[in-house]
Enzyme design. Structure first.
Site, PDB file in Angstrom:
ATOM      1  N   LYS A 121       0.836  -1.197   0.000  1.00  0.00           N
ATOM      2  CA  LYS A 121       0.000   0.000   0.000  1.00  0.00           C
ATOM      3  C   LYS A 121       0.874   1.251   0.000  1.00  0.00           C
ATOM      4  CE  LYS A 121      -1.807   3.503   2.427  1.00  0.00           C
ATOM      5  NZ  LYS A 121      -1.241   4.323   3.508  1.00  0.00           N
ATOM      6  N   ASP A 140      -6.281   0.591   0.524  1.00  0.00           N
ATOM      7  CA  ASP A 140      -6.250   0.936   1.944  1.00  0.00           C
ATOM      8  C   ASP A 140      -7.602   0.560   2.544  1.00  0.00           C
ATOM      9  OD1 ASP A 140      -7.886   2.857   0.810  1.00  0.00           O
ATOM     10  OD2 ASP A 140      -7.426   4.292   2.388  1.00  0.00           O
TER      11      ASP A 140
END
Length: 219
Positions: A121, A140
DNA sequence: CTCCCGATAT
DNA sequence: ATATCAGGAG
């Protein structure tokens, strides 16, 4: 309607709403962005910006962070949560940048995710924001939640979600797609109580359609 | 899977 | 009181 068509429609609507999206984290250098994204784990961007605004006036290079006592880093970032892990990661990460990459942030995915405290991420955010690169899609907490509510996926594992979304969303829009779901997730599709009646894409969302049917049955 | 963890909204 | 916030490592 296929999921691919749906993703295009959603991107079009959210593009009209948000325009060309940008990172909400404040930074002046590649390295500052990397630190800010590491700090943003399970913490609001607003909080991270409060912390980094003060901290970067004191330290804002990998050379400075690797020399800084752990305790001092912890004190700066305490309010972002997970502060012991994050402080250790920022310090070790700085050390590796200096020793392996001449103090620069590497652009290769494999090099980024090998850094302490940097996962897919964080790497996706940094690569997309700095170089416009996208080997993958930033997943996310918001992208995860909205992708499930909309019906793009039925999955909790973020790496599986990322791979499935890569089959649905046009590659040229991967970076914007994540920004749009994140912005919509903060603003309208809030985790605690999604405001479906005020949502611009409720007609394209499985959960939104269900909620709108429910509310119309009461009238 | 568990742990790390403070601040905020509800 | 509890869920949630631009997750990652062991």
């Amino acid at each position: 309607m296929t999921k691919i068509e749906k993703s295009k429609k959603i991107i079009k609507i959210l593009n009209e709403k948000f325009g060309k999206p940008h990172c909400a984290l404040n930074y002046n250098t590649d390295f500052e962005l990397l630190v800010a994204v590491i700090l943003s784990a399970q913490c609001t961007d607003v909080r991270v910006n409060m912390v980094t605004e003060k901290m970067f006036k004191v330290v804002n290079t990998p050379e400075a962070f690797m020399e800084m006592p752990l305790k001092d880093i912890e004190t700066h970032i305490k309010s972002t949560g997970f502060f012991r892990n994050k402080a250790k990661n920022i310090k070790m990460c700085s050390k590796e940048l200096v020793e392996k990459y001449n103090g620069e942030v590497p652009s290769k995915m494999e090099n980024l995710v090998a850094l302490p405290g940097v996962g897919r991420k964080t790497a996706n955010v940094v690569r997309g924001e700095i170089w416009g690169l996208s080997d993958g899609i930033t997943v996310d907490t918001h992208v995860k939640r909205l992708s499930n509510l909309i019906g793009f996926v039925k999955e909790e594992n973020v790496e599986k979600i990322e791979r499935e979304l890569m089959e649905i969303v046009p590659k040229k829009r991967w970076i914007d797609f994540s920004h749009y779901l994140i912005l919509q997730g903060r603003d309208v599709c809030i985790a605690r109580r999604p405001k479906c009646s005020a949502c611009e894409i409720n007609h394209l969302c499985n959960y939104g359609r269900k909620m709108m049917r429910k509310s119309s049955e009461k009238n």
